[in-house]
Enzyme design. Structure first.
Site, PDB file in Angstrom:
ATOM      1  CB  ALA A  13      10.796 -16.289  55.238  1.00 35.86           C
TER       2      ALA A  13
ATOM      3  NE  ARG B 131       8.501  -2.369  62.295  1.00 42.60           N
ATOM      4  CZ  ARG B 131       7.737  -3.258  61.684  1.00 42.60           C
ATOM      5  NH1 ARG B 131       6.416  -3.090  61.660  1.00 42.60           N
ATOM      6  NH2 ARG B 131       8.282  -4.301  61.100  1.00 42.60           N
TER       7      ARG B 131
ATOM      8  CB  CYS C 104       6.955  -5.461  54.439  1.00 36.52           C
ATOM      9  SG  CYS C 104       5.345  -6.108  54.938  1.00 36.52           S
TER      10      CYS C 104
ATOM     11  CB  SER D 282       6.039 -13.600  51.290  1.00 32.05           C
ATOM     12  OG  SER D 282       5.659 -12.343  50.753  1.00 32.05           O
ATOM     13  N   GLY D 283       4.042 -12.262  53.587  1.00 31.97           N
ATOM     14  CA  GLY D 283       3.945 -11.383  54.746  1.00 31.97           C
ATOM     15  C   GLY D 283       3.654 -12.124  56.036  1.00 31.97           C
TER      16      GLY D 283
ATOM     17  CE  LYS E 179       2.348  -4.029  62.794  1.00 30.70           C
ATOM     18  NZ  LYS E 179       2.721  -5.383  62.310  1.00 30.70           N
TER      19      LYS E 179
ATOM     20  NE  ARG F  28      -1.629 -11.788  54.415  1.00 34.55           N
ATOM     21  CZ  ARG F  28      -0.545 -11.199  54.907  1.00 34.55           C
ATOM     22  NH1 ARG F  28       0.434 -10.804  54.095  1.00 34.55           N
ATOM     23  NH2 ARG F  28      -0.423 -10.986  56.209  1.00 34.55           N
TER      24      ARG F  28
ATOM     25  CG  HIS G  54       3.495  -6.936  50.415  1.00 35.42           C
ATOM     26  ND1 HIS G  54       3.244  -8.291  50.345  1.00 35.42           N
ATOM     27  CD2 HIS G  54       3.736  -6.673  51.736  1.00 35.42           C
ATOM     28  CE1 HIS G  54       3.328  -8.816  51.556  1.00 35.42           C
ATOM     29  NE2 HIS G  54       3.635  -7.863  52.413  1.00 35.42           N
TER      30      HIS G  54
END
Length: 343
Positions: free
Chosen positions: A14, A102, A133, A163-164, A219, A240, A247
């Site tokens: 994606a 990261r 994201c 979509s996450g 995160k 979710r 989001h």
């Protein structure tokens, strides 16, 4: 104009597909294209600027003699951990969309609107990390407010689209909704998430941590402070929701003691910040929603209001497309800033 040879690892996913879209929409100075993925996707066709490219298998030597300038990695942390170094050794700068690099000190973690100066650190490892994201869209809203008043604490609850979890997450929501209308939801497959996502809300994203938070929540805590070079307190609850894309976040910001917030000044600071759009007219039912942000490159903010009891607390509501702003668009923006620095 100089053109840059581009590799996209995870080209059939994606985010990989979206990177090609954003590169084309932004008229990015692309030379050659090298789409890469696992052996399962080899031979599939990627269309870019009316040309077709066959996906090749990602291997340890695929970058050799290909003169790749920029390699976008979006195929998962394990893939980046194994293969990113080979792209760097072949002379490419790696822009990594996974969580693997990261929090490594020597790797810059960049949201170009917030900390573009950190891109200069790329030469140390050859890698620039793309943040989570949910972190990206949040720091785009926090930065102008921190500059205005100075942040002491942030409390955020996210409402994260399927979509996450990639294509499989979106497909699972669609299939479960189809099963619901066919009166067979109890037979529907639950695989992408811990529970049924259709007609449900799941307060659990990523693996649980010993402190009671999830990895996704941590995160947001750790990445935000790295990006903003700050040390303010952050607490996140990541949820979710049965939305396909984009989001949403409810953010409560506590500013330094003695601050008396002006909502008008806060709204102006947000409206003037790069790639942020304010939609804030509650009386006329105007505020950001997932359908507002989907397939756009902006972070939207509304419901901007002062706390009822504390003059130094502000509440806002932010929404952004997770696949674009939260991944592909941010990665391409990093590449654009990198080119500016190289020139």
């Amino acid at each position: 104009m100089k053109r840059y040879n581009i590799a996209v690892v995870g080209a059939s996913g994606a985010v990989g597909e979206e990177i090609f879209r954003v590169l084309e929409e932004q008229n990015f100075p692309v030379g050659e294209i090298l789409p890469l993925a696992s052996i399962n996707s080899v031979g599939k066709i990627i269309e870019f600027r009316e040309k077709e490219y066959k996906i090749e298998e990602l291997t340890t030597d695929v970058f050799i003699d290909r003169d790749i300038d920029i390699a976008f990695f979006s195929a998962g942390g394990l893939v980046s951990a194994k293969y990113a170094k080979y792209a760097v050794e072949a002379g490419a700068v790696v822009i990594d969309n996974t969580s693997h690099f990261r929090m490594i000190d020597r790797v810059p973690l960049v949201v170009p609107e917030v900390n573009p100066e950190d891109i200069e650190l790329w030469e140390d490892t050859g890698i620039i990390a793309n943040p989570n994201c949910s972190t990206i869209q949040m720091v785009q809203l926090l930065k102008p407010l921190d500059d205005l008043y100075g942040i002491k604490r942030v409390d955020v609850s996210t409402y994260q689209a399927t979509s996450g979890a990639g294509k499989s997450g979106m497909e699972e929501l669609v299939m479960q909704m189809k099963d619901f209308f066919a009166f067979k939801l109890d037979e529907s497959e639950v695989k992408a998430f811990a529970h049924q996502i259709a007609l449900n809300v799941i307060p659990h994203i990523d693996t649980p941590q010993p402190n009671g938070y999830t990895k996704e929540e941590m995160k947001m805590v750790n990445e935000t402070n790295k990006i903003m070079h700050s040390n303010f307190a952050i607490s996140a609850t990541c949820v979710r929701v049965p939305v396909l894309r984009s989001h949403s976040e409810s953010i409560t910001i506590t500013f330094n003691e003695g601050v008396d917030i002006s909502v008008e000044r806060a709204r102006e600071a947000l409206a003037n910040f790069e790639n942020v759009k304010v939609i804030d007219d509650l009386e006329n039912n105007k505020y950001p929603m997932p359908i507002t942000a989907t397939d756009t490159d902006y972070t939207y903010v509304g419901r901007i209001r002062k706390d009822l009891f504390s003059p130094n607390i502000l509440h806002i509501w932010g929404v952004a497309d997770q696949i674009r702003v939260g991944a592909a668009t941010n990665a391409v923006r990093i590449a654009q800033k990198w080119i500016e620095l190289e020139d």
